[in-house]
Design a protein around this motif. Structure first.
Motif, PDB file in Angstrom:
ATOM      1  N   GLY A  47       0.818  -1.218   0.000  1.00  0.00           N
ATOM      2  CA  GLY A  47       0.000   0.000   0.000  1.00  0.00           C
ATOM      3  C   GLY A  47       0.846   1.259   0.000  1.00  0.00           C
ATOM      4  O   GLY A  47       0.533   2.229  -0.706  1.00  0.00           O
ATOM      5  N   GLN A  50       2.396   1.695  -3.507  1.00  0.00           N
ATOM      6  CA  GLN A  50       1.379   2.165  -4.450  1.00  0.00           C
ATOM      7  C   GLN A  50       1.020   3.630  -4.198  1.00  0.00           C
ATOM      8  O   GLN A  50       0.825   4.389  -5.139  1.00  0.00           O
ATOM      9  CB  GLN A  50       0.118   1.297  -4.372  1.00  0.00           C
ATOM     10  N   SER A  51       0.940   4.020  -2.928  1.00  0.00           N
ATOM     11  CA  SER A  51       0.571   5.408  -2.615  1.00  0.00           C
ATOM     12  C   SER A  51       1.655   6.396  -3.038  1.00  0.00           C
ATOM     13  O   SER A  51       1.371   7.571  -3.266  1.00  0.00           O
ATOM     14  CB  SER A  51       0.263   5.566  -1.131  1.00  0.00           C
ATOM     15  N   LYS A  52       2.885   5.942  -3.149  1.00  0.00           N
ATOM     16  CA  LYS A  52       3.980   6.796  -3.630  1.00  0.00           C
ATOM     17  C   LYS A  52       4.105   6.748  -5.155  1.00  0.00           C
ATOM     18  O   LYS A  52       4.449   7.734  -5.783  1.00  0.00           O
ATOM     19  CB  LYS A  52       5.320   6.374  -3.002  1.00  0.00           C
ATOM     20  N   GLY A 107      -7.343   9.307  -6.935  1.00  0.00           N
ATOM     21  CA  GLY A 107      -6.095   8.837  -6.327  1.00  0.00           C
ATOM     22  C   GLY A 107      -5.918   9.296  -4.891  1.00  0.00           C
ATOM     23  O   GLY A 107      -5.682   8.471  -3.992  1.00  0.00           O
ATOM     24  N   THR A 110      -8.475   7.539  -2.611  1.00  0.00           N
ATOM     25  CA  THR A 110      -8.158   6.122  -2.422  1.00  0.00           C
ATOM     26  C   THR A 110      -7.027   5.971  -1.412  1.00  0.00           C
ATOM     27  O   THR A 110      -7.091   5.130  -0.508  1.00  0.00           O
ATOM     28  CB  THR A 110      -7.764   5.472  -3.767  1.00  0.00           C
ATOM     29  N   THR A 111      -6.011   6.800  -1.543  1.00  0.00           N
ATOM     30  CA  THR A 111      -4.872   6.742  -0.612  1.00  0.00           C
ATOM     31  C   THR A 111      -5.306   7.089   0.809  1.00  0.00           C
ATOM     32  O   THR A 111      -4.896   6.419   1.764  1.00  0.00           O
ATOM     33  CB  THR A 111      -3.753   7.690  -1.088  1.00  0.00           C
ATOM     34  N   GLN A 115      -4.980   4.589   3.993  1.00  0.00           N
ATOM     35  CA  GLN A 115      -4.231   4.924   5.197  1.00  0.00           C
ATOM     36  C   GLN A 115      -5.109   4.790   6.450  1.00  0.00           C
ATOM     37  O   GLN A 115      -4.637   4.317   7.492  1.00  0.00           O
ATOM     38  CB  GLN A 115      -3.654   6.334   5.083  1.00  0.00           C
ATOM     39  N   HIS A 161     -11.199   2.870  -5.252  1.00  0.00           N
ATOM     40  CA  HIS A 161     -10.256   2.024  -5.981  1.00  0.00           C
ATOM     41  C   HIS A 161     -10.891   1.496  -7.260  1.00  0.00           C
ATOM     42  O   HIS A 161     -10.254   1.474  -8.325  1.00  0.00           O
ATOM     43  CB  HIS A 161      -9.789   0.878  -5.084  1.00  0.00           C
TER      44      HIS A 161
END
Length: 189
Positions: A47, A50-52, A107, A110-111, A115, A161
Motif C-alpha cells: 500500500g 502504491q501510494s507513492k 487517487g 483512495t490513498t 491509510q 479504488h
C-alpha cells in the motif's frame, strides 16, 4: 478556408513516442507491477509503495495525452477532420479527462481511505503479512464483520479504488485504440 499543414518527421516521432510510452507504462503498471508487488510484499508495504507510485503515474498519464493533443490539434483544419482524426482527438481528450480525474480526485481519496484502513489494521496487529500467506480464517474478514467502522472504510476504499481502476482502464483502452489507429494508417503518415 483553413489549410492543414503536413507535420514534420520530428512531430510524427514525438507523437508516436509519447503515445507508445504512455501505453507501455499503463500496461506495465496495470498488468505487471501491481500483481507482482501484491504477491511479493507485505500488505502495508504494498500500500505504501502504491501510494507513492500512483501520483506520479497519474500525472504522467495526464501529461502524455495533453502533449499529444498539443501536437495533433494544430495539424488539422477543424472543419475537415476525418473520422479517424476526430476519433483520435476524442480518445486523447477522454484519456486526458480520465487521467486528470484519477490524479486530482480519485487517487488522493483512495490513498486516504487506505491509510485510514491501515491504522485500524495496525491496531489489531495486521498488515505485515504477504497476501495469501495466512492460514485459517481470514483476519480481515473477521475484522470487517466485528468493526462497522472498518467495514465502512473498506467500502469507501473499494469504491474509490474501483472507480480509479475503471478510469485507468479507460485511459489504457483509449491509448491502445490510438496506437491501433496509427498502425492501420501508417501509409498515410
Amino acid at each position: 478556408m483553413e489549410q492543414s499543414w503536413e507535420p514534420g518527421s520530428l512531430t510524427k516521432v514525438m507523437h508516436l513516442l509519447v503515445l507508445a510510452g504512455a501505453w507501455g507504462m499503463q500496461m506495465w503498471v496495470t498488468f505487471a507491477s501491481g500483481f507482482l508487488l501484491f504477491r511479493s510484499l507485505p500488505r502495508h508495504t504494498f500500500g505504501l509503495v502504491q501510494s507513492k507510485l500512483f501520483p506520479s503515474y497519474f500525472h504522467i498519464s495526464v501529461a502524455c495525452p495533453f502533449i499529444n493533443l498539443c501536437i495533433l490539434a494544430p495539424q488539422h483544419a477543424w472543419a475537415q477532420l476525418t473520422f479517424w482524426e476526430a476519433g483520435q482527438l476524442g480518445l486523447l481528450l477522454l484519456s486526458l479527462a480520465l487521467a486528470a480525474t484519477n490524479a486530482r480526485w480519485l487517487g488522493p481519496r483512495t490513498t486516504a481511505a487506505m491509510q485510514a484502513l491501515q491504522i485500524l489494521e495496525k491496531e489489531r496487529g495486521l498488515g505485515g503479512e504477504v497476501p495469501g500467506s495466512h492460514q485459517g480464517p481470514d483476519p480481515y474478514r473477521q475484522l470487517r464483520d466485528k468493526d462497522p467502522k472498518y467495514g465502512a472504510l473498506r467500502q469507501v476504499f473499494f469504491r474509490y479504488h474501483g472507480l480509479s481502476s475503471v478510469c485507468n482502464l479507460g485511459c489504457l483502452l483509449g491509448n491502445g485504440l490510438c496506437l491501433a489507429g496509427l498502425a492501420l494508417n501508417l501509409g498515410s503518415l
